[in-house]
Write a protein that holds these residues in place. Structure first.
Motif, mmCIF file in Angstrom:
data_model
loop_
_atom_site.group_PDB
_atom_site.id
_atom_site.type_symbol
_atom_site.label_atom_id
_atom_site.label_comp_id
_atom_site.label_asym_id
_atom_site.label_seq_id
_atom_site.Cartn_x
_atom_site.Cartn_y
_atom_site.Cartn_z
ATOM 1 N N HIS A 291 0.828 -1.200 0.000
ATOM 2 C CA HIS A 291 0.000 0.000 0.000
ATOM 3 C C HIS A 291 0.866 1.255 0.000
ATOM 4 O O HIS A 291 2.036 1.200 0.358
ATOM 5 N N LEU A 292 0.258 2.356 -0.416
ATOM 6 C CA LEU A 292 0.933 3.645 -0.337
ATOM 7 C C LEU A 292 0.764 4.133 1.094
ATOM 8 O O LEU A 292 -0.344 4.427 1.540
ATOM 9 N N PHE B 121 5.967 3.524 -0.019
ATOM 10 C CA PHE B 121 5.160 2.309 -0.015
ATOM 11 C C PHE B 121 5.615 1.387 1.103
ATOM 12 O O PHE B 121 6.801 1.314 1.414
ATOM 13 N N LEU C 41 -1.853 4.401 -9.614
ATOM 14 C CA LEU C 41 -2.111 3.556 -8.447
ATOM 15 C C LEU C 41 -3.602 3.258 -8.298
ATOM 16 O O LEU C 41 -3.975 2.145 -7.942
ATOM 17 N N GLU D 22 -4.385 0.681 -10.925
ATOM 18 C CA GLU D 22 -3.792 -0.616 -10.585
ATOM 19 C C GLU D 22 -4.359 -1.207 -9.296
ATOM 20 O O GLU D 22 -3.961 -2.284 -8.888
ATOM 21 N N VAL E 248 -4.071 -0.228 -6.093
ATOM 22 C CA VAL E 248 -3.144 -0.242 -4.962
ATOM 23 C C VAL E 248 -3.798 0.540 -3.825
ATOM 24 O O VAL E 248 -4.255 1.664 -4.035
ATOM 25 N N PRO F 259 5.756 -1.135 -7.411
ATOM 26 C CA PRO F 259 5.875 0.324 -7.400
ATOM 27 C C PRO F 259 7.028 0.852 -8.249
ATOM 28 O O PRO F 259 6.986 1.996 -8.694
ATOM 29 N N LEU G 36 6.457 2.758 -11.480
ATOM 30 C CA LEU G 36 6.178 4.192 -11.508
ATOM 31 C C LEU G 36 7.390 5.000 -11.943
ATOM 32 O O LEU G 36 7.252 6.150 -12.340
#
Length: 141
Positions: A16-17, A32, A57, A60, A62, A129, A132
Motif C-alpha cells: 500500500h501507499l 510504499f 495507483l 492498478e 493499490v 511500485p 512508476l
C-alpha cells in the motif's frame, strides 16, 4: 444499488501507499509499505507527475493508507478527487486495532458493503511500485 467490497485482515497488510512527503514546492516522494513490511520510496519532481502516479495507483488498485493524527494518502486522494484532478473510486487501507486492518473500495456512491474473503480480491497484490519510475511509459501519460 452500488455494492462496494471490503476485506478484513491481520498481520502485515498488503502492499500500500503509506505516505506522501514533500521535499520542496512540488517535489517529493511516495512511500510504499510492501507486503513483507519493507519500505520503498519513489520520487516525483512535480505536482503533475505526482498526480499521474496516483492515477496509475488508482487504476492498478493499490490501496492508499488512511491517516491518523495527520492526513494520509487516502485523504490526499480525496482532496484531489474533490478538485477533479483525480477520479475515483479507489482502494483504502485502515487499521482497526494493532495488527488488524481492513481494505475497502471507496466511492461517494456506496449504498451497500459486501465483505469478501481476502484483500487480494480487491487490491492488486502483484503491482510493482518500481513501475512508476518509468516516466516515458504510455500508461503514465
Amino acid at each position: 444499488m452500488t455494492r462496494l467490497r471490503y476485506a478484513k485482515g491481520s498481520g502485515h497488510p498488503p502492499l500500500h501507499l503509506a505516505s506522501i512527503t514533500a521535499n520542496g514546492a512540488d517535489a517529493g516522494e511516495l512511500r510504499f509499505t510492501l507486503a513483507n513490511a519493507k519500505e520503498l520510496r519513489i520520487a516525483f519532481t512535480s505536482h503533475a507527475e505526482q498526480v499521474r502516479m496516483l492515477e496509475r495507483l488508482i487504476t492498478e488498485r493499490v490501496p492508499f493508507a488512511v491517516g491518523g493524527m495527520c492526513p494520509g494518502p487516502a485523504e490526499e486522494v480525496d482532496m484531489l478527487i474533490a478538485t477533479a484532478e483525480l477520479a475515483g473510486p479507489y482502494i483504502e487501507l485502515a487499521w482497526t486495532a494493532p495488527q488488524q486492518w481492513v481494505v475497502r473500495e471507496t466511492s461517494s456512491v456506496a449504498s451497500e458493503w459486501l465483505q469478501v474473503a481476502e484483500a487480494s480480491m480487491i487490491a492488486n497484490p502483484s503491482f510493482d511500485p518500481n513501475a512508476l519510475k518509468c516516466f516515458d511509459c504510455p500508461t503514465l501519460r
